[in-house]
Design a protein around this motif. Structure first.
Motif, PDB file in Angstrom:
ATOM      1  N   UNK A 209       0.988  -1.312   0.277  1.00 31.28           N
ATOM      2  CA  UNK A 209      -0.052   0.112  -0.095  1.00 31.28           C
ATOM      3  C   UNK A 209       0.812   1.275   0.063  1.00 31.28           C
ATOM      4  N   UNK A 210       0.513   2.321  -0.593  1.00 32.77           N
ATOM      5  CA  UNK A 210       1.526   3.596  -0.871  1.00 32.77           C
ATOM      6  C   UNK A 210       1.289   4.163   0.647  1.00 32.77           C
ATOM      7  N   UNK A 211       2.683   4.571   0.861  1.00 34.06           N
ATOM      8  CA  UNK A 211       3.020   5.391   2.292  1.00 34.06           C
ATOM      9  C   UNK A 211       2.250   6.585   2.238  1.00 34.06           C
ATOM     10  N   UNK A 217       3.721  13.327   8.312  1.00 39.26           N
ATOM     11  CA  UNK A 217       4.890  12.872   8.889  1.00 39.26           C
ATOM     12  C   UNK A 217       4.750  11.998  10.153  1.00 39.26           C
ATOM     13  N   UNK A 218       3.833  12.231  10.931  1.00 41.44           N
ATOM     14  CA  UNK A 218       3.705  11.411  12.080  1.00 41.44           C
ATOM     15  C   UNK A 218       3.283   9.925  11.626  1.00 41.44           C
ATOM     16  N   UNK A 219       2.966   9.694  10.457  1.00 42.42           N
ATOM     17  CA  UNK A 219       2.490   8.084  10.246  1.00 42.42           C
ATOM     18  C   UNK A 219       3.857   7.279  10.063  1.00 42.42           C
ATOM     19  N   UNK A 220       4.997   7.995  10.191  1.00 43.12           N
ATOM     20  CA  UNK A 220       6.375   7.333   9.969  1.00 43.12           C
ATOM     21  C   UNK A 220       6.322   6.154  11.094  1.00 43.12           C
ATOM     22  N   UNK A 228       5.746  -4.049  11.255  1.00 39.48           N
ATOM     23  CA  UNK A 228       6.424  -5.104  12.214  1.00 39.48           C
ATOM     24  C   UNK A 228       5.453  -5.897  12.517  1.00 39.48           C
ATOM     25  N   UNK A 229       4.227  -5.534  12.983  1.00 44.57           N
ATOM     26  CA  UNK A 229       3.098  -6.610  13.614  1.00 44.57           C
ATOM     27  C   UNK A 229       2.368  -7.345  12.555  1.00 44.57           C
ATOM     28  N   UNK A 230       2.122  -6.557  11.454  1.00 45.71           N
ATOM     29  CA  UNK A 230       1.107  -7.284  10.589  1.00 45.71           C
ATOM     30  C   UNK A 230       1.591  -7.638   9.005  1.00 45.71           C
ATOM     31  N   UNK A 231       3.154  -7.101   8.713  1.00 43.49           N
ATOM     32  CA  UNK A 231       3.703  -7.237   7.643  1.00 43.49           C
ATOM     33  C   UNK A 231       3.151  -6.580   6.143  1.00 43.49           C
ATOM     34  N   UNK A 232       2.522  -5.234   6.657  1.00 41.61           N
ATOM     35  CA  UNK A 232       2.224  -4.423   5.435  1.00 41.61           C
ATOM     36  C   UNK A 232       3.161  -3.840   4.872  1.00 41.61           C
ATOM     37  N   UNK A 233       3.618  -3.757   3.836  1.00 47.66           N
ATOM     38  CA  UNK A 233       4.700  -3.066   3.078  1.00 47.66           C
ATOM     39  C   UNK A 233       4.114  -1.772   2.729  1.00 47.66           C
ATOM     40  N   UNK A 234       4.738  -0.572   3.194  1.00 43.21           N
ATOM     41  CA  UNK A 234       4.251   0.819   2.693  1.00 43.21           C
ATOM     42  C   UNK A 234       5.402   1.370   1.725  1.00 43.21           C
ATOM     43  N   UNK A 235       4.877   1.239   0.534  1.00 44.93           N
ATOM     44  CA  UNK A 235       5.724   1.692  -0.590  1.00 44.93           C
ATOM     45  C   UNK A 235       6.091   2.930  -0.477  1.00 44.93           C
ATOM     46  N   UNK A 236       7.226   3.448  -0.398  1.00 45.19           N
ATOM     47  CA  UNK A 236       7.439   4.882  -0.547  1.00 45.19           C
ATOM     48  C   UNK A 236       8.010   5.355   0.928  1.00 45.19           C
ATOM     49  N   UNK A 237       7.792   4.522   1.841  1.00 45.06           N
ATOM     50  CA  UNK A 237       8.312   4.871   3.239  1.00 45.06           C
ATOM     51  C   UNK A 237       9.661   5.366   3.306  1.00 45.06           C
TER      52      UNK A 237
END
Length: 282
Positions: A209-211, A217-220, A228-237
């Motif tokens: 999912x896109x970052x 910025x607080x979403x960092x 870490x907990x669910x393995x969701x990959x935030x593209x662009x993080x």
């Protein structure tokens, strides 16, 4: 010289004819429809998991399922005492207009802002109103654009992302659930004192999912914890690394497929296994 929002020379930050910062809060009790009214507006009862006729009778984004037991233990017995617990499945029915309260005004403002920014309205897959709260289920490819629109549009002004969290809707008994991995964004408008949620549904075999860090910025740190907990990959993080578990940790502990209890606990030579590996007592 400092001027107030009602002074002739004040520019303010809110719409002139709408609620200003510091006004009475738009609480859940003052907005949205009651549960009974929402069920009526949504068509079928939430327990059925069916969409209203206007949505083609499709299954809602968040599917319903019956929950049994407390910890999802299968096969080896449940020593927690909750093995016989049975809870009915529940997911709110997709909402139909009117939503009630300020929800309709906000939804109209969002639709107009999406049109202005070239975001198709189909990017909003479903709207749910439940317990006085509104949730927009959005296509993952558009979540970053919609988040920026919600922040920047003067009629919306959702300036703060208070949390990003993950949810695993996998069925405890192993029954397939389509797009059971969800990402939830909690947004706050300090200008208009309003709270909404965005929700994105994913499959475990494609958890991208896109970052939204560029917008919020607080979403960092929130996105790092969700990875870490669910393995969701935030593209662009900017730096998607673990934040709670060690860097070399294997797996994502809050997925339902993760071994219950994690690792065995040792006490001076005595080993206490995870709950799903303990023998049952009858």
């Amino acid at each position: 010289m400092t001027t107030g929002p009602d002074d002739p020379g004040s520019t303010g930050t809110s719409k002139d004819d709408k609620e200003r910062t510091g006004a009475a809060q738009s609480s859940a009790e003052e907005s949205g429809t009651s549960l009974d009214e929402q069920r009526a507006a949504g068509g079928e009862s939430p327990e059925t998991g069916a969409r209203p006729a206007s949505m083609g009778g499709e299954v809602p984004v968040a599917a319903t399922r019956t929950r049994s037991g407390m910890f999802g233990v299968r096969g080896t017995g449940d020593t927690s005492g909750f093995g016989g617990l049975r809870l009915p499945g529940y997911a709110p029915a997709p909402a139909e207009r009117p939503y009630g309260g300020w929800f309709d005004e906000m939804a109209d403002e969002l639709g107009a802002a999406m049109d202005q920014n070239g975001i198709p309205r189909a990017a909003i897959e479903q709207v749910t109103v439940d317990r006085g709260e509104i949730t927009f289920y959005v296509q993952r490819e558009k979540v970053a654009e919609i988040a920026r629109t919600l922040r920047d549009d003067p009629g919306l002004r959702f300036e703060f992302c208070s949390a990003v969290s993950g949810v695993d809707y996998s069925s405890p008994d192993g029954a397939p659930v389509d797009k059971s991995l969800h990402v939830v964004y909690h947004l706050l408008s300090m200008t208009y004192r309003r709270r909404i949620r965005l929700e994105v549904s994913l499959n475990f075999d494609d958890p991208h999912v896109p970052s939204v860090v560029e917008t919020y910025p607080t979403a960092d740190w929130h996105e790092r914890e969700t990875w870490d907990m669910f393995g969701v990959i935030f593209d662009g993080h900017p730096a998607l690394t673990r934040i709670l578990m060690p860097d070399d940790w294997d797996g994502h502990p809050q997925r339902k497929s993760y071994p219950l209890g994690g690792i065995p606990v040792e006490y001076k030579g005595a080993e206490i296994p995870p709950p799903d590996e303990r023998r049952a007592y009858s």
